[in-house]
Design an enzyme around this catalytic site. Structure first.
Site, PDB file in Angstrom:
ATOM      1  N   TYR A 142     -35.114 -18.693 -24.798  1.00  0.00           N
ATOM      2  CA  TYR A 142     -36.048 -17.609 -25.134  1.00  0.00           C
ATOM      3  C   TYR A 142     -37.509 -18.051 -25.106  1.00  0.00           C
ATOM      4  O   TYR A 142     -38.404 -17.234 -25.230  1.00  0.00           O
ATOM      5  CB  TYR A 142     -35.731 -17.047 -26.527  1.00  0.00           C
ATOM      6  N   LYS A 192     -22.386 -26.188 -26.290  1.00  0.00           N
ATOM      7  CA  LYS A 192     -21.580 -26.405 -25.083  1.00  0.00           C
ATOM      8  C   LYS A 192     -21.892 -27.824 -24.641  1.00  0.00           C
ATOM      9  O   LYS A 192     -22.427 -28.076 -23.566  1.00  0.00           O
ATOM     10  CB  LYS A 192     -21.982 -25.353 -24.020  1.00  0.00           C
ATOM     11  N   ASP A 224     -17.459 -21.188 -25.834  1.00  0.00           N
ATOM     12  CA  ASP A 224     -16.366 -20.367 -25.286  1.00  0.00           C
ATOM     13  C   ASP A 224     -15.174 -20.354 -26.250  1.00  0.00           C
ATOM     14  O   ASP A 224     -14.604 -19.296 -26.541  1.00  0.00           O
ATOM     15  CB  ASP A 224     -15.961 -20.839 -23.875  1.00  0.00           C
ATOM     16  N   ASP A 248     -27.450 -15.074 -29.965  1.00  0.00           N
ATOM     17  CA  ASP A 248     -27.614 -13.670 -29.572  1.00  0.00           C
ATOM     18  C   ASP A 248     -26.267 -13.085 -29.171  1.00  0.00           C
ATOM     19  O   ASP A 248     -25.868 -12.005 -29.624  1.00  0.00           O
ATOM     20  CB  ASP A 248     -28.604 -13.590 -28.405  1.00  0.00           C
ATOM     21  N   ASP A 252     -23.374 -10.404 -31.383  1.00  0.00           N
ATOM     22  CA  ASP A 252     -22.834  -9.112 -30.950  1.00  0.00           C
ATOM     23  C   ASP A 252     -21.306  -9.112 -31.016  1.00  0.00           C
ATOM     24  O   ASP A 252     -20.696  -8.094 -31.363  1.00  0.00           O
ATOM     25  CB  ASP A 252     -23.288  -8.777 -29.514  1.00  0.00           C
TER      26      ASP A 252
END
Ligand code: IPM
Ligand code: MN
Length: 351
Positions: A142, A192, A224, A248, A252
Site C-alpha cells: 500500500y 507467505k 493460503d 485487507d 473480508d
C-alpha cells in the site's frame, strides 16, 4: 453508571457518502446514550469529505481540513465512495492519506460470530469464531512504491513494491502482542515466508523477538493455509498479525464468516496517540441501498465501540458491544431505524 472519565471527547464525524450518514447517525446516537449513562460527553465536529464533496468541489483532503482533523481525539468515518469518482481518487487521496498522515499504523479488525447472525459456515459455534486481525496499515504494497515505465508500448512495465521497515513491522507486532496478552496470550503471524523470503524473513524474525519479549505464544500460518483454517477451524486463531494486503483480504474473509461486511468494525489506530485514530465500518458506501433506510448500522456501532475503548471509555464500549448482541438475540431488525430503536432501548435499560 457515572463510572466514566467525566471528560468531553472531541470526535470528528465524517459521515461520507451513500449509507455512511445513515449508519454513523445510529452510531452517534448510541455513543451519546452510553455517554449519558457513563458520565462523559462527546463534542461532535462535522466534516464533509467524500465522493459527493469531491464531485462538487474537486477537494479530496485539503491540508487545512487535515490540520483540523488532527485537533480531534478521534474520527468516526462512515464510508466514502460515489459511482462517478474514478478509482483511486478517494482510496489514495483520502483513506490512505489519512492512514499515512495520521500514522494509523494498526488496522484493528475483529471478526466475531454474534448470536442470531448466520455466519457463512453452518458448523461454526459462537465460541469458536472470535479473532482479531491486526493489519499493518502504513507499509507493504500500500505504500505506493513502484511505477510504470514505457507506458503504451509492448514493453510497458508496472511495478508495485512491498515496503517493510524494521521499525514499522516491529511497532505493529508489538501492538498485536500486547493485544494477545490482554486476550488469550496467543499470537499468530500470517505471511507467505516460503515465497516472500525477504519480507517474510523480516516479519518472522521480528515476530519471534517481540513474542519472546512479551511472553506470548507465537504460531505461524502461511496466508493460503490461514484462509483454509479460518473457514475450517477458526478457533485456531485469536490475535492474527499480518501485513497490509494480507490483512485487507483476510479481514473480508473474516467478515464473510461472521455475517458479512454489515457486522464488521475497524479501528485505524495510532497506538502512540500522537494524533487521533479513525474508526470506520469495513463496508463501503453501498450506493444501491443508500437512502432506503435498509443499511445495517452494526458495523458502525461496533466501530464506535472500538473508538470508545480507545478513548478509555471501556464500560461504555462494552455497553455498545453488548447492545448489538442483545438486539440480535431478539432477531435481526429489518431496517436502520428499527436497529436504532432496539439499540437505544438496550442502552437505556438499567443494569
Ligand atoms: C478497506 C478497503 C480499503 C483498503 C480501500 C478502500 C483503500 O478495502 O479498508 O479494507 O484496501 O484498505
Ligand atoms: Mn478491504
Amino acid at each position: 453508571m457515572g463510572d466514566g472519565s467525566g471528560v468531553t471527547h472531541v470526535v470528528t464525524h465524517l459521515p461520507g457518502d451513500g449509507v455512511g450518514p445513515e449508519v454513523t447517525e445510529v452510531a452517534r446516537a448510541c455513543v451519546d446514550a452510553a455517554a449519558g449513562r457513563h458520565g462523559f460527553a462527546v463534542d461532535w465536529r462535522p466534516c464533509t469529505l467524500g465522493g459527493r464533496h469531491y464531485l462538487q468541489t474537486g477537494e479530496v483532503l485539503p491540508d487545512a481540513v487535515l490540520d483540523e482533523l488532527r485537533q480531534s481525539d478521534a474520527i468516526l468515518l462512515g464510508a466514502v465512495g460515489a459511482p462517478d469518482v474514478p478509482p483511486g481518487v478517494l482510496e489514495r487521496g483520502l483513506l490512505l492519506r489519512l492512514r499515512f498522515e495520521l500514522d494509523l499504523y494498526v488496522n484493528l479488525r475483529p471478526s466475531k460470530l454474534r448470536p442470531g447472525v448466520g455466519g457463512a459456515v453452518a458448523k461454526h459455534r459462537l465460541e469458536d469464531l472470535d479473532f482479531v486481525i491486526v493489519r499493518e496499515n502504513t507499509e507493504g504494497l500500500y505504500a505506493g512504491a513502484g511505477g510504470i515505465v514505457h507506458k503504451g508500448t509492448e514493453f510497458e512495465t508496472a511495478t508495485e513494491e512491498s515496503l517493510n521497515t524494521w521499525a514499522g513491522v516491529r511497532r505493529c507486532v508489538q501492538y498485536a502482542a500486547s493485544l494477545a496478552t490482554a486476550r488469550s496470550g496467543r499470537l499468530t503471524l500470517v505471511h507467505k515466508t516460503n515465497v516472500l523470503t525477504h519480507a517474510g524473513d523480516l516479519w518472522q524474525r521480528i515476530a519471534m523477538q517481540v513474542a519472546a519479549e512479551a511472553g506470548v505464544e507465537l504460531s505461524y500460518a502461511h496466508v493460503d493455509a490461514a484462509c483454509l483454517w479460518m473457514v475450517d477451524d477458526p478457533k485456531r486463531f485469536d490475535v492474527i498479525v499480518t501485513d497490509n494486503l494480507f490483512g485487507d483480504i483476510l479481514s473480508d474473509l473474516g467478515a464473510a464468516l461472521t455475517g458479512g461486511l454489515g457486522y464488521s468494525p475497524s479501528g485505524n489506530l495510532n497506538p502512540d496517540r500522537t494524533g487521533p485514530s479513525v474508526f470506520e465500518p469495513v463496508h463501503g458506501s453501498a450506493p444501491d441501498i443508500a437512502g432506503k433506510g435498509l443499511a445495517n448500522p452494526a458495523g458502525a456501532v461496533l466501530s464506535a465501540a472500538l473508538m470508545l475503548a480507545h478513548l478509555g471509555e471501556d464500560a461504555a464500549a462494552a455497553d455498545l458491544d453488548a447492545a448489538v448482541d442483545a438486539v440480535l438475540v431478539d432477531g435481526v431488525p429489518a431496517s436502520t431505524s428499527e436497529w436504532e430503536k432496539a439499540l437505544l432501548t438496550e442502552l437505556s435499560e438499567g443494569d
